[in-house]
Design an enzyme around this catalytic site. Sequence first.
Site, mmCIF file in Angstrom:
data_model
loop_
_atom_site.group_PDB
_atom_site.id
_atom_site.type_symbol
_atom_site.label_atom_id
_atom_site.label_comp_id
_atom_site.label_asym_id
_atom_site.label_seq_id
_atom_site.Cartn_x
_atom_site.Cartn_y
_atom_site.Cartn_z
ATOM 1 N N LYS A 33 0.815 -1.217 0.000
ATOM 2 C CA LYS A 33 0.000 0.000 0.000
ATOM 3 C C LYS A 33 0.850 1.268 0.000
ATOM 4 O O LYS A 33 2.049 1.242 0.282
ATOM 5 C CB LYS A 33 -1.000 -0.038 1.157
ATOM 6 N N ARG A 58 -3.740 -10.030 4.558
ATOM 7 C CA ARG A 58 -4.142 -10.097 3.137
ATOM 8 C C ARG A 58 -2.973 -9.575 2.319
ATOM 9 O O ARG A 58 -2.620 -8.397 2.427
ATOM 10 C CB ARG A 58 -5.394 -9.244 2.940
HETATM 11 N N1 HH2 Z 1 -7.571 -3.677 0.527
HETATM 12 C C1 HH2 Z 1 -7.911 -3.682 -0.776
HETATM 13 C C2 HH2 Z 1 -8.951 -4.491 -1.243
HETATM 14 N N2 HH2 Z 1 -9.633 -5.285 -0.395
HETATM 15 N N3 HH2 Z 1 -10.006 -6.086 1.794
HETATM 16 C C3 HH2 Z 1 -9.711 -6.072 3.088
HETATM 17 N N4 HH2 Z 1 -10.404 -6.843 3.953
HETATM 18 N N5 HH2 Z 1 -8.698 -5.302 3.610
HETATM 19 C C4 HH2 Z 1 -7.963 -4.490 2.803
HETATM 20 O O1 HH2 Z 1 -7.076 -3.781 3.325
HETATM 21 C C5 HH2 Z 1 -8.263 -4.465 1.401
HETATM 22 C C6 HH2 Z 1 -9.308 -5.285 0.924
HETATM 23 C C7 HH2 Z 1 -7.223 -2.762 -1.738
HETATM 24 O O2 HH2 Z 1 -5.909 -3.068 -1.859
HETATM 25 P P1 HH2 Z 1 -5.111 -2.602 -3.176
HETATM 26 O O3 HH2 Z 1 -3.670 -2.830 -2.873
HETATM 27 O O4 HH2 Z 1 -5.537 -1.233 -3.577
HETATM 28 O O5 HH2 Z 1 -5.623 -3.588 -4.282
HETATM 29 P P2 HH2 Z 1 -5.492 -5.173 -4.273
HETATM 30 O O6 HH2 Z 1 -5.021 -5.527 -2.920
HETATM 31 O O7 HH2 Z 1 -6.860 -5.687 -4.532
HETATM 32 O O8 HH2 Z 1 -4.499 -5.501 -5.349
#
Ligand code: HH2
Length: 276
Positions: free
Chosen positions: A214, A250
């Site tokens: 992030k 995650r």
């Molecule tokens: N962050 C993203 C998407 N879904 N779900 C949960 N429970 N917690 C999170 O922090 C979370 C989430 C967004 O992360 P991003 O890095 O913008 O995209 P992605 O991880 O889908 O590649």
Amino acid sequence: MTLPRRPRVMGIVNVTPDSFSDGGRFLAVDAAVAHAERLIAEGADILDIGGESTRPGATPVSLEEELARVIPVIEALRARHRVPLSIDTLKPAVAAAAVRAGVGLWNDVTALTHGPDSLATAAALGCEVILMHMQGEPATMQAGPRYEDVVAEVVGFLTDRARAAIAAGVARERIWLDPGLGFGKTTDHNLTLLAHLETIAALGFPVVLGASRKGFIRACDSTAVEPWQRLGGSLTAALSGTRAGVTMVRVHDVAATVQALKVNAAIEAARARTPA
Ligand code: HH2
């Protein structure tokens, strides 16, 4: 050696075609299944399947398109693997179809606030749910987020949403909480939440942390311009969360995260065996 307990690792599987043509979608489904199988081989405990990006400025996806992206991936994985699956969606209809296809966890970044029937759907499905904190809407959430006390406000919101879910019929033991790093939060807000995760863990629900790759990592290290350059920061946040009681992380980089958490758990076990 018996392996000590460590948090679960949730591998991220995005089904996002470059093109909206059918060809693009079929390629995206194949690519997502192949990526998921790589994450299983790397030791993922659960896979989070998502067909709509919640990044600031991302284009919303219709119900039909989201279903066409995620359901074939879920079906292909269910047919060949036993690994638990999660669906990352804010749409109750997508969650319902995913659960029918074999998913056991609904990861909702809106904490069951998006649809008028989100709470009732979660209760009826009987699946586990992740209730995540977000300030504002994905499109605009990073335009000047403001808090008086970010930890207290996130704790208050998650407490209220857990109460609402339980009142709607979701079993208490099926609820996970997530502070929602990057969702309507500045770097200071994200770091303050990371520094006080034990306050969220103290609510008595299992806690999920999504820090992987992030933007706050780049704010701490300006050389980490591209998301894939943020592995060190992602691992640091995962370990810091582990010490604060986080029960699932995650992540994009499953192999490195599993290894970091295993070594951390082994050190903690040695600490317990050999008091100073
Ligand atoms: N962050 C993203 C998407 N879904 N779900 C949960 N429970 N917690 C999170 O922090 C979370 C989430 C967004 O992360 P991003 O890095 O913008 O995209 P992605 O991880 O889908 O590649």
